[in-house]
Design an enzyme around this catalytic site. Structure first.
Site, PDB file in Angstrom:
ATOM      1  N   HIS A 183       0.841  -1.200   0.000  1.00  0.00           N
ATOM      2  CA  HIS A 183       0.000   0.000   0.000  1.00  0.00           C
ATOM      3  C   HIS A 183       0.872   1.244   0.000  1.00  0.00           C
ATOM      4  O   HIS A 183       1.930   1.260   0.622  1.00  0.00           O
ATOM      5  CB  HIS A 183      -0.908   0.001   1.234  1.00  0.00           C
ATOM      6  N   ASP A 309     -11.201   1.374  -1.861  1.00  0.00           N
ATOM      7  CA  ASP A 309     -10.357   2.308  -1.108  1.00  0.00           C
ATOM      8  C   ASP A 309     -11.158   2.980   0.003  1.00  0.00           C
ATOM      9  O   ASP A 309     -10.969   4.153   0.291  1.00  0.00           O
ATOM     10  CB  ASP A 309      -9.693   3.350  -2.000  1.00  0.00           C
TER      11      ASP A 309
END
Length: 348
Positions: A183, A309
């Site tokens: 990430h 997200d």
């Protein structure tokens, strides 16, 4: 969803952030004391210091692994979330604290999965400050807590996974057969200044710059030669890398031949080959049909899967856009469900 009038598959979202209150409290402490790097101060100074509606909503939802989150999922047609610790995770704390916090995060996430097994799967948090302990914690999280991968919030205080010190964690992930989700993080102090001064250090662009560079470092260091079965997941449709494939391949080859950089040695495959063999791409924050179709075309449809997200980017129109992708129903089912099931080893 498997309703009489809906699609015969689940929408599984695979880059969905959370943060236990204890993590958020420690972030507040660091901000108060001037700790962390400039990117942390910028990102979390905003989310934890702003009185605007969106950052307050985001922080509230990060800490919720129950009623509010599930209500948001239902409102957007999301059947299942793969949850993971938000950036920068535990990667900016001291070794002992980071190790303890990662263990706590995993216990919290595992409880959420036990409470809502149909709605959540979790990725493990680890503390890269002690790679041996991190590998052990990943083993515990997978074999005892049932987690289905590991979240690494990109750089470790300006150090990257091409540093062999961190490879025990990758070795453990490969041996356990679980993917590594890389990430983004805000760029470290050594690269953030021109991004920060223009307001570009976060999700708008700095995340992509930082993480795309990290992936290139991994490939050019030969990490995927050493761990050929390692599965790496990156979000935001690959942080721009699929678009750059011809240029990256050309100049990687040219620079290896020239010996221009001591760090850039010959590796077994082209960078693009590793992108197609070892990397999967989620759509987090990039629910844009032209880009989704392009990435599917250049890396393979079986490498591209859905992510929202949440809670940073939580927009119902994005789900509707992807529902309308110009692909057959079987490929839409793979995009939303079966690719994630296979990649993360989820239950059907």
């Amino acid at each position: 969803m498997t309703t009489p009038n809906g699609p015969a598959y689940r929408r599984i979202a695979t880059e969905e952030a959370f943060a236990p209150p204890e993590i958020l409290d420690r972030y507040r402490d660091l901000l108060r004391d001037g700790g962390g790097d400039r990117g942390f101060q910028s990102l979390w100074g905003f989310y934890l210091g702003s009185t605007a509606e969106r950052p307050r909503w985001v922080v509230d939802r990060l800490a919720d692994l129950g009623v509010k989150r599930i209500a948001d999922m239902d409102a957007h047609g999301i059947d299942h979330q793969v949850i993971s610790l938000t950036c920068p995770g535990t990667q900016l704390f001291g070794t002992a604290e980071a190790t303890a916090l990662a263990r706590h995060v995993n216990d919290v996430a595992a409880q959420a999965v036990r409470d809502h097994p149909e709605r959540f799967t979790a990725l493990a948090a680890v503390a890269l400050q002690d790679p041996t302990a991190a590998a052990a914690e990943l083993d515990r999280a997978v074999t005892q807590l049932g987690m289905r991968g590991v979240i690494l919030n990109s750089h470790m205080q300006g150090r990257y996974l091409d540093d062999r010190e961190f490879w025990p964690v990758l070795e453990a992930a490969e041996a356990l057969g679980v993917p590594v989700y890389l990430h983004p993080n805000t760029p470290p102090d050594s690269m953030i200044e021109p991004l920060y001064e223009a307001g570009l250090d976060g999700a708008i662009y700095g995340f992509a710059v930082e993480t795309a560079m990290h992936v290139l470092r991994i490939m050019s260091a030969g990490l995927f030669d050493h761990f050929p079965r390692l599965r790496l997941v990156i979000g935001h449709l690959g942080e721009g890398l699929p678009f750059w494939i011809p240029r990256i391949d050309f100049f990687h080859h040219a620079q290896v031949l020239s010996g221009r950089y001591p760090a850039m040695k010959a590796v077994e495959l082209r960078p693009s080959d590793y992108l197609r063999r070892n990397v999967w791409f989620t759509t987090s924050g990039m629910a844009w049909t032209p880009a989704v179709m392009f990435v599917r075309d250049v890396v393979g449809a079986d490498r591209v899967l859905y992510a929202m997200d949440y809670p940073y980017q939580c927009v119902a129109d994005e789900v509707r856009e992807l529902d309308a992708l110009p692909v057959p129903p079987s490929e839409l089912a793979a995009f939303y469900e079966t690719t994630a099931v296979e990649l993360f080893g989820l239950h059907h």
